[in-house]
Write an enzyme that holds these catalytic residues in place. Structure first.
Site, PDB file in Angstrom:
ATOM      1  N   ASP A 120       5.592   6.973  11.705  1.00  0.00           N
ATOM      2  CA  ASP A 120       5.312   5.801  12.563  1.00  0.00           C
ATOM      3  C   ASP A 120       6.536   4.892  12.638  1.00  0.00           C
ATOM      4  OD1 ASP A 120       3.786   4.253  14.254  1.00  0.00           O
ATOM      5  OD2 ASP A 120       2.828   3.119  12.644  1.00  0.00           O
ATOM      6  N   ILE A 121       7.660   5.461  12.955  1.00  0.00           N
ATOM      7  CA  ILE A 121       8.916   4.701  13.063  1.00  0.00           C
ATOM      8  C   ILE A 121       8.930   3.972  14.404  1.00  0.00           C
ATOM      9  CG2 ILE A 121      11.443   4.864  12.992  1.00  0.00           C
ATOM     10  CD1 ILE A 121      10.767   7.772  11.719  1.00  0.00           C
TER      11      ILE A 121
END
Length: 431
Positions: free
Chosen positions: A104-105
């Site tokens: 979840d960058i």
């Protein structure tokens, strides 16, 4: 405590990969100034009444990169993007080495450092491990398997094509997510952001463009001018297999080419949020571009308030006007001489009142002059020195007729009434 699943997962990751001694040892071995992984300090539970809460303590951080990105006009310089890419590669290499993928960058999960009482513009940390996944267990990589129940995990505009298909997170997925983030920071908007509500459309667009990197670059940079680093990076990622280990050094070399000899540890994030916001608003105003939704609300509210003020009568001004009407002006009847044609027997307004015969009103005591006491309206008229004009032709015993004749004469001909003399444009020769 069952409601805190993501926090439990995040705590699990921090305890295994983010202990201070582990991070410091890695930085020393790699000769790095810092590593963008928050250091785990403590954790536990707290009970209040019948509820139990889970907590975790970590370092203090500054602003998230998403806010800086929006305040700077949704675009970063080439140097800033390349410097951010280098720091993300350092962080992901460490996490992948421990067997974890972040999954979840995004800019809102990147926080600036904070030390000595102020923000550190050249330090960026990757936070929020709620979706982190251990892809490597006991020396074995998780196998590629599509699961419809897990489709579209993560943030829809940045998540990997694997995640859209329901495949577990991996190193390839993290590299792809980083590529989409870097691309947005350079061009401001990704091609599939026009319909994020349709996740299948977003998935199909990403699959199509990852097979056609030149087409993706053309869609993001219509003018044709774009940094070569992002093209090389996305081309490399598009050729990766699910279980491949990225060549982090090769990818770092690509982005060091965009630093142009500058210090790669200086990210040059525009942290002056207030000044950057003002400059952006001024640019949009001068260029005739539309304002943001928040600015539109503020401006519309200001316009409504202004209209209300303009349409609302000013009570003070009205009061002043009434006072001017009631009270005589500087040119009072005492200072103005009576006209030549004024009847000789009229010497003052009081004499005029006494000359008019008024019948007695039942229940009202008469004054010593034989006239009834004046009413409130009569007293006000007496104070303003504007009594009803008298005429030498008025017959005694017919007050009603004299009243009617007085009104008619007042409208038709200007008389020697004191209140009429104070009006502008009064002529002393009128008779």
């Amino acid at each position: 405590m069952g409601e805190y699943g993501p926090l439990f997962c995040e705590l699990h990751v921090y305890q295994r990969v983010a202990k201070p001694e582990m991070v410091d040892e890695w930085c020393k071995a790699k000769k790095m100034k810092y590593l963008g992984v928050p250091k785990y300090i403590s954790s536990g539970t707290h009970t209040r009444g019948k509820e139990t809460f889970r907590f975790m303590v970590m370092e203090r951080f500054g602003t998230d990169v998403q806010k800086i990105f929006e305040k700077s006009g949704k675009t970063f310089s080439r140097h800033t993007v390349c410097a951010l890419a280098l720091r993300l590669l350092d962080t992901l290499e460490y996490l992948h080495n421990k067997g974890y993928a972040h999954a979840d960058i995004k800019a809102s999960n990147l926080l600036t450092g904070f030390s000595h009482g102020k923000e550190q513009p050249n330090q960026v940390y990757l936070v929020d491990f709620g979706l982190a996944y251990k892809f490597y267990c006991d020396g074995v990589h998780k196998e590629y398997k599509e699961d419809p129940k897990r489709c579209h995990d993560g943030t829809v505009e940045f998540t990997s094509t694997d995640a859209h298909k329901g495949v577990a997170a991996s190193r390839r997925g993290d590299m792809e997510i980083v590529g989409f983030c870097l691309l947005q920071w350079l061009c401001s908007r990704l091609p599939w952001e026009n319909n994020l509500e349709n996740k299948d459309y977003v998935r199909d667009s990403k699959i199509k463009y990852m097979k056609d990197i030149p087409g993706l670059i053309k869609a993001c940079f219509p003018s044709g001018s774009h940094p070569d680093e992002i093209t090389k990076y996305l081309t490399y990622v598009s050729k990766m297999k699910y279980e491949d280990v990225p060549d982090y050094n090769k990818l770092r070399t690509i982005f060091r080419g965009g630093i142009s000899g500058k210090d790669e540890w200086k990210i040059d994030l525009p942290l002056s949020v207030a000044s950057a916001s003002k400059k952006t608003a001024q640019k949009r105003k001068s260029a005739g571009e539309p304002f943001s939704p928040v600015e539109k609300k503020v401006k519309s509210a200001a316009r409504v308030t202004k209209k209300e003020k303009e349409s609302t009568p000013k009570p003070k001004a009205v009061k002043k006007t009434v006072k001017n009407i009631k009270s005589p002006s500087a040119s009072t009847p005492r200072q103005i001489k009576s006209p030549v044609n004024t009847p000789k027997h009229i010497t003052s307004p009081r004499a005029t009142v006494s000359k008019v015969a008024t019948p007695k009103i039942p229940g009202k005591p008469a004054s010593r002059h034989g006239t009834p006491k004046l009413t409130l309206a009569g007293r006000k008229r007496s104070r303003s020195r504007s009594p009803a004009p008298a005429s030498s032709n008025v017959k005694k015993g017919s007050p009603k007729k004299s009243t009617k004749r007085r009104v008619k004469r007042r409208k038709a001909v200007q008389t020697s009434d004191a209140s009429m003399q104070t009006s502008p444009g009064f002529s002393s020769g009128s008779g």
